[in-house]
Design an enzyme around this catalytic site. Structure first.
Site, PDB file in Angstrom:
ATOM      1  N   GLY A 149      25.985  20.849   2.741  1.00 48.20           N
ATOM      2  CA  GLY A 149      26.592  21.076   1.723  1.00 48.20           C
ATOM      3  C   GLY A 149      26.408  22.014   0.663  1.00 48.20           C
ATOM      4  O   GLY A 149      27.093  22.726  -0.359  1.00 48.20           O
TER       5      GLY A 149
ATOM      6  N   VAL B 281      17.378  15.338   6.245  1.00 47.35           N
ATOM      7  CA  VAL B 281      16.503  14.341   7.189  1.00 47.35           C
ATOM      8  C   VAL B 281      17.243  14.509   8.366  1.00 47.35           C
ATOM      9  O   VAL B 281      17.051  13.926   9.152  1.00 47.35           O
ATOM     10  CB  VAL B 281      16.126  13.320   5.807  1.00 47.35           C
ATOM     11  N   ASP B 282      18.678  14.546   8.394  1.00 46.48           N
ATOM     12  CA  ASP B 282      19.528  14.269   9.296  1.00 46.48           C
ATOM     13  C   ASP B 282      19.354  15.488  10.996  1.00 46.48           C
ATOM     14  O   ASP B 282      19.731  15.119  11.663  1.00 46.48           O
ATOM     15  CB  ASP B 282      20.798  13.871   9.308  1.00 46.48           C
TER      16      ASP B 282
ATOM     17  N   GLY C 167      22.178   9.140   9.451  1.00 41.85           N
ATOM     18  CA  GLY C 167      23.044  10.386  11.061  1.00 41.85           C
ATOM     19  C   GLY C 167      24.370  10.053  10.138  1.00 41.85           C
ATOM     20  O   GLY C 167      25.097   8.958  10.753  1.00 41.85           O
ATOM     21  N   ARG C 168      24.122  10.650   9.440  1.00 46.09           N
ATOM     22  CA  ARG C 168      25.934  10.632   8.381  1.00 46.09           C
ATOM     23  C   ARG C 168      26.567  11.507  10.128  1.00 46.09           C
ATOM     24  O   ARG C 168      27.474  10.805  10.749  1.00 46.09           O
ATOM     25  CB  ARG C 168      26.089  11.289   7.905  1.00 46.09           C
TER      26      ARG C 168
ATOM     27  N   ILE D 272      12.850   5.086   5.399  1.00 50.49           N
ATOM     28  CA  ILE D 272      11.938   6.612   6.113  1.00 50.49           C
ATOM     29  C   ILE D 272      12.604   7.866   4.990  1.00 50.49           C
ATOM     30  O   ILE D 272      12.248   8.893   6.225  1.00 50.49           O
ATOM     31  CB  ILE D 272      13.268   6.630   7.366  1.00 50.49           C
TER      32      ILE D 272
HETATM   33  N1  LIG Z   1      31.780  23.272   0.208  1.00 57.04           N
HETATM   34  C1  LIG Z   1      31.407  22.914  -0.618  1.00 57.04           C
HETATM   35  N2  LIG Z   1      31.127  23.735  -2.275  1.00 57.04           N
HETATM   36  C2  LIG Z   1      30.432  24.049  -2.601  1.00 57.04           C
HETATM   37  N3  LIG Z   1      29.548  22.828  -3.126  1.00 57.04           N
HETATM   38  C3  LIG Z   1      29.220  22.002  -2.357  1.00 57.04           C
HETATM   39  C4  LIG Z   1      30.144  22.012  -1.239  1.00 57.04           C
HETATM   40  N4  LIG Z   1      29.858  20.669  -0.541  1.00 57.04           N
HETATM   41  C5  LIG Z   1      28.512  20.221  -1.429  1.00 57.04           C
HETATM   42  N5  LIG Z   1      28.692  20.836  -2.538  1.00 57.04           N
HETATM   43  C6  LIG Z   1      27.996  20.771  -3.785  1.00 57.04           C
HETATM   44  O1  LIG Z   1      25.932  20.653  -2.575  1.00 57.04           O
HETATM   45  C7  LIG Z   1      25.280  19.661  -3.278  1.00 57.04           C
HETATM   46  C8  LIG Z   1      25.025  18.642  -2.261  1.00 57.04           C
HETATM   47  O2  LIG Z   1      25.273  18.431  -1.380  1.00 57.04           O
HETATM   48  P1  LIG Z   1      25.626  17.478  -0.226  1.00 57.04           P
HETATM   49  O3  LIG Z   1      26.964  16.905   0.480  1.00 57.04           O
HETATM   50  O4  LIG Z   1      25.147  15.696  -1.289  1.00 57.04           O
HETATM   51  O5  LIG Z   1      24.006  16.884   0.108  1.00 57.04           O
HETATM   52  P2  LIG Z   1      23.601  17.892   1.139  1.00 57.04           P
HETATM   53  O6  LIG Z   1      23.483  20.057   0.848  1.00 57.04           O
HETATM   54  O7  LIG Z   1      22.537  17.519   1.420  1.00 57.04           O
HETATM   55  O8  LIG Z   1      24.305  18.050   1.912  1.00 57.04           O
HETATM   56  C9  LIG Z   1      26.585  18.792  -4.038  1.00 57.04           C
HETATM   57  O9  LIG Z   1      26.627  19.443  -5.282  1.00 57.04           O
HETATM   58  C10 LIG Z   1      27.667  19.069  -3.888  1.00 57.04           C
HETATM   59  O10 LIG Z   1      28.878  18.708  -4.759  1.00 57.04           O
HETATM   60  O1  LIG Z   2      22.973   7.684  -0.490  1.00 60.89           O
HETATM   61  P1  LIG Z   2      22.879   8.809  -0.816  1.00 60.89           P
HETATM   62  O2  LIG Z   2      22.041   8.886  -1.801  1.00 60.89           O
HETATM   63  O3  LIG Z   2      24.452   8.886  -0.538  1.00 60.89           O
HETATM   64  O4  LIG Z   2      22.499   9.080   1.334  1.00 60.89           O
HETATM   65  C1  LIG Z   2      22.903   8.296   2.034  1.00 60.89           C
HETATM   66  C2  LIG Z   2      22.937   9.639   3.023  1.00 60.89           C
HETATM   67  O5  LIG Z   2      22.351  10.959   2.959  1.00 60.89           O
HETATM   68  C3  LIG Z   2      21.245  11.052   4.050  1.00 60.89           C
HETATM   69  O6  LIG Z   2      20.246  10.617   4.345  1.00 60.89           O
HETATM   70  C4  LIG Z   2      21.343  12.294   4.144  1.00 60.89           C
HETATM   71  O7  LIG Z   2      22.744  13.148   3.711  1.00 60.89           O
HETATM   72  P2  LIG Z   2      22.788  14.615   2.982  1.00 60.89           P
HETATM   73  O8  LIG Z   2      20.990  15.027   3.974  1.00 60.89           O
HETATM   74  O9  LIG Z   2      23.318  15.108   3.765  1.00 60.89           O
HETATM   75  O10 LIG Z   2      21.656  14.437   1.717  1.00 60.89           O
HETATM   76  C5  LIG Z   2      22.694  10.628   5.435  1.00 60.89           C
HETATM   77  O11 LIG Z   2      21.709  10.266   6.192  1.00 60.89           O
HETATM   78  C6  LIG Z   2      22.762  10.129   4.583  1.00 60.89           C
HETATM   79  O12 LIG Z   2      24.471   9.151   4.906  1.00 60.89           O
HETATM   80 MG   LIG Z   3      25.632  16.568   4.123  1.00 63.69          MG
END
Ligand SMILES: Nc1ncnc2c1ncn2[C@@H]1O[C@H](COP(=O)(O)OP(=O)(O)O)[C@@H](O)[C@H]1O
Ligand SMILES: O=P(O)(O)OC[C@H]1O[C@](O)(COP(=O)(O)O)[C@@H](O)[C@@H]1O
Ligand SMILES: [Mg+2]
EC number: 2.7.1.11
Length: 453
Positions: free
Chosen positions: A188, A216-217, A261-262, A376
Site C-alpha cells: 500500500g 512481514v507477509d 499473511g493477508r 511474530i
Molecule cells: N493505492 C494507494 N494509494 C495511495 N496510498 C495508499 C494506497 N494504498 C495504501 N496507501 C497508503 O499507504 C499507507 C500504508 O498502507 P497499508 O496498506 O496500510 O500498509 P502497507 O504499506 O504495509 O501495505 C497508508 O497510509 C495508506 O493510506
Molecule cells: O492489525 P494491523 O496493524 O492492521 O495488522 C495486521 C496486518 O498486518 C500484516 O502483518 C502486514 O500487512 P502490511 O505489511 O500490508 O501492513 C498482515 O499480515 C496483517 O493482516
Molecule cells: Mg499491505
C-alpha cells in the site's frame, strides 16, 4: 530423438536466448535540465572508499538480471558523481503500514549512512506514517539519537494506516524544503509513493523519492524477499512448537496455529517447512474444503488414527471465501482500504469440534488454538534481517545521492539493484502452488491437494 521430444525442447532453448532489456530508471536530470553532476564526496571518505579498492564506483554497465521478470536492473551502490551537494540536502524519513521486524534498523542505517558516508546533516523523521507529513512537526535525527534503535522492535517514528492525502503530503514536502524522501512501507505504501513521485515529477521539483519495501507477509514481488520476514518465520516456530506439544499431550489432540499473511501464505509455508511438525498448511493461494473425499476432515481423521495428534497451520487470509459472513462483514475495510478478515482460526476450531462430535460422539477430542498475532512481528530483527536492512538503507542512499528517483532498492538473486517504484508497487508475490516448492511442502506434510475429483 523423435519429433514430439524435439518440439518440446525448442521453446525452452528459444526462451534462454530471449534478449534481456535494461529497465529504465527515473533520474532527476530527466525532468530538471540544469542539474549538474558533482564529484562524489566518498572520494575523500577514508573509511568507506578505501583508495586501494578498484572499481569502487558502480558504472552504467553494472546490472543485475532477474529471471522472474526477464529484465536487467541497475546495480545498487555508489556512483562516480552525485547530484546533491551535502550542505543542501534535507532528508525526510517515514514509516507507513503495519509493523515489521527491522524497521528501526532501516531508519538507523539511513541516518547513520547519510551522516557518515556523505556528510548530510539535515535529517528528519516524519512521525505516524503518511499523515505525519502534514499533521506533525518533523523530528530531527542524528547518529547519536538512533544509535540503539536496531535493538528495538516496531518503529520509533511510529506508523499508521490511511491518511494518504497526496496534495497535502507533496505540499508539505515542498514547503518544508525536503529534497530527499525515504519511504519505508509495504505494498500500500509503495502505491502511495508512486503517486508522490509522479506529483513531484509533474511539479518538476528537485526532490528524490525512494521506496524501501517493508512487509512481514513477503507479499512484494520482484525482490528476493522483504526484510523482517525471516525474523517472523523464526518467531512463528515457538507457536508451532507449543501447538505440537499440546496436541501430542492430548487424546486425539489437534494443535491449530494461525499466522499472519493477508494475501500470501509465505510465513505459514516457511514456518511449516522449517518446523517439520506440521501436518497441514493452509494458505490464501490454496482453496480447500472441509467435508467429503479429499477434504480436511478426512485427512485429519486419518492422521489422528495413525499418530494420535495433528498440527494445523493456517495463514490468516486462507479460507476467507468459505467462512460465512454477513453483508456488512463483506464490506469492512481498515483505514488503508484493506479488507478486514474474519478469524479463520476461530472458525476452523468450531468446525472441527462440530465435525468430531458428529462423527465420533463421546470420544475424547481437543483443539488447542494458538494465535501469536503481533508476537511474530513486534520484535527486533534477527542478525540476518539486521544485515539485510543495513544493505537496503545504504543502497537507497547511494541511489538517491546519484540522482535516481522513483525507485526501490532491493535484492534480486542476492544482488542489490534499483527497480522502478511503479513496477514494485504493482508486483505481488503469491505462493505458487503449482511449482516444485509446493510439491516439497506436500511431501513434508503429506496433506491433500484439495483438488476435487
Ligand atoms: N493505492 C494507494 N494509494 C495511495 N496510498 C495508499 C494506497 N494504498 C495504501 N496507501 C497508503 O499507504 C499507507 C500504508 O498502507 P497499508 O496498506 O496500510 O500498509 P502497507 O504499506 O504495509 O501495505 C497508508 O497510509 C495508506 O493510506
Ligand atoms: O492489525 P494491523 O496493524 O492492521 O495488522 C495486521 C496486518 O498486518 C500484516 O502483518 C502486514 O500487512 P502490511 O505489511 O500490508 O501492513 C498482515 O499480515 C496483517 O493482516
Ligand atoms: Mg499491505
Amino acid at each position: 530423438m523423435d519429433d514430439s521430444s524435439s518440439s518440446h525442447q525448442l521453446p525452452i532453448v528459444t526462451h534462454l536466448f530471449e534478449p534481456i532489456k535494461l529497465k529504465k530508471l527515473p533520474h532527476l536530470t530527466h525532468y530538471i535540465s540544469n542539474l549538474q553532476p558533482l564529484p562524489n564526496p566518498l572520494d575523500h571518505n577514508p573509511y568507506f572508499n578505501t583508495l586501494h579498492l578498484q572499481n569502487f564506483y558502480i558504472t552504467p554497465n553494472d546490472v543485475v538480471l532477474s529471471h522472474a521478470t526477464r529484465f536487467a536492473y541497475r546495480t545498487a551502490g555508489p556512483r562516480n558523481n552525485v547530484y546533491f551537494n551535502p550542505p543542501e540536502v534535507r532528508v525526510a524519513i517515514v514509516t507507513c503500514g503495519g509493523l515489521c521486524p527491522g524497521l528501526n534498523t532501516v531508519i538507523r542505517e539511513l541516518v547513520v549512512g547519510l551522516w557518515n558516508l556523505y556528510g548530510n546533516r539535515e535529517i528528519f523523521g516524519i512521525t505516524g506514517g503518511y499523515r505525519g507529513f502534514y499533521s506533525t512537526e518533523p523530528v530531527p535525527l542524528n547518529p547519536s539519537i538512533v544509535h540503539y534503535w536496531h535493538n528495538k522492535g516496531g518503529t520509533l517514528l511510529q506508523t499508521s494506516r490511511g491518511g494518504f492525502d497526496l496534495c497535502k503530503i507533496v505540499d508539505a514536502i515542498q514547503n518544508r524544503g525536503f529534497n530527499q524522501v525515504y519511504i519505508i512501507g509495504g505494498d500500500g505504501t509503495m502505491r502511495g509513493a508512486v503517486k508522490i513521485f509522479n506529483e513531484i515529477r509533474q511539479r518538476k521539483l528537485n526532490i528524490a523519492v525512494v521506496g524501501i519495501p517493508k512487509t512481514v507477509d513477503n507479499d512484494i514481488g520482484i525482490i528476493d524477499r522483504s526484510f523482517g520476514f525471516q525474523t517472523a518465520v523464526e518467531m512463528a516456530q515457538q507457536a508451532i512448537s507449543a501447538a505440537h506439544v499440546e496436541a501430542e499431550s492430548a487424546v486425539n489432540g489437534i494443535g491449530l496455529v494461525k499466522l499472519m499473511g493477508r494475501s500470501t501464505g509465505h510465513i505459514a509455508l516457511h514456518a511449516t517447512l522449517s518446523s517439520r511438525d506440521v501436518d497441514c498448511c493452509l494458505i490464501p493461494e490454496l482453496d480447500f474444503y472441509l467435508e467429503g473425499k479429499g477434504g480436511l476432515f478426512e485427512f485429519l481423521d486419518q492422521r489422528l488414527k495413525e499418530n494420535g495428534h495433528a498440527v494445523l497451520v493456517v495463514a490468516e487470509g486462507a479460507g476467507q471465501d468459505i467462512i460465512p459472513r454477513t453483508d456488512s462483514q463483506k464490506e469492512e475495510r481498515d483505514e488503508s482500504g484493506n479488507l478486514v478478515f474474519l478469524d479463520v482460526g476461530v472458525w476452523l476450531k468450531s468446525e472441527l469440534k462440530r465435525w468430531w462430535d458428529r462423527e465420533h460422539p463421546g470420544e475424547l477430542f481437543t483443539v488447542k488454538y494458538i494465535d501469536p498475532t503481533y508476537m511474530i512481528r513486534a520484535v527486533h530483527a534477527n542478525a540476518t534481517d539486521n544485515l539485510y536492512c543495513t544493505l537496503l538503507a545504504h543502497s537507497a542512499i547511494h541511489g538517491v545521492m546519484g540522482g535516481y528517483t522513483g525507485f526501490v532498492a532491493g535484492p534480486i538473486n542476492g544482488n542489490y539493484a534499483y527497480i522502478p517504484l511503479e513496477d514494485v508497487a504493482c508486483a505481488n508475490n503469491p505462493v505458487n502452488t503449482k511449482d516444485h516448492n509446493w510439491s516439497w511442502v506436500r511431501s513434508v506434510t503429506n496433506q491433500p491437494d484439495f483438488l476435487k475429483s
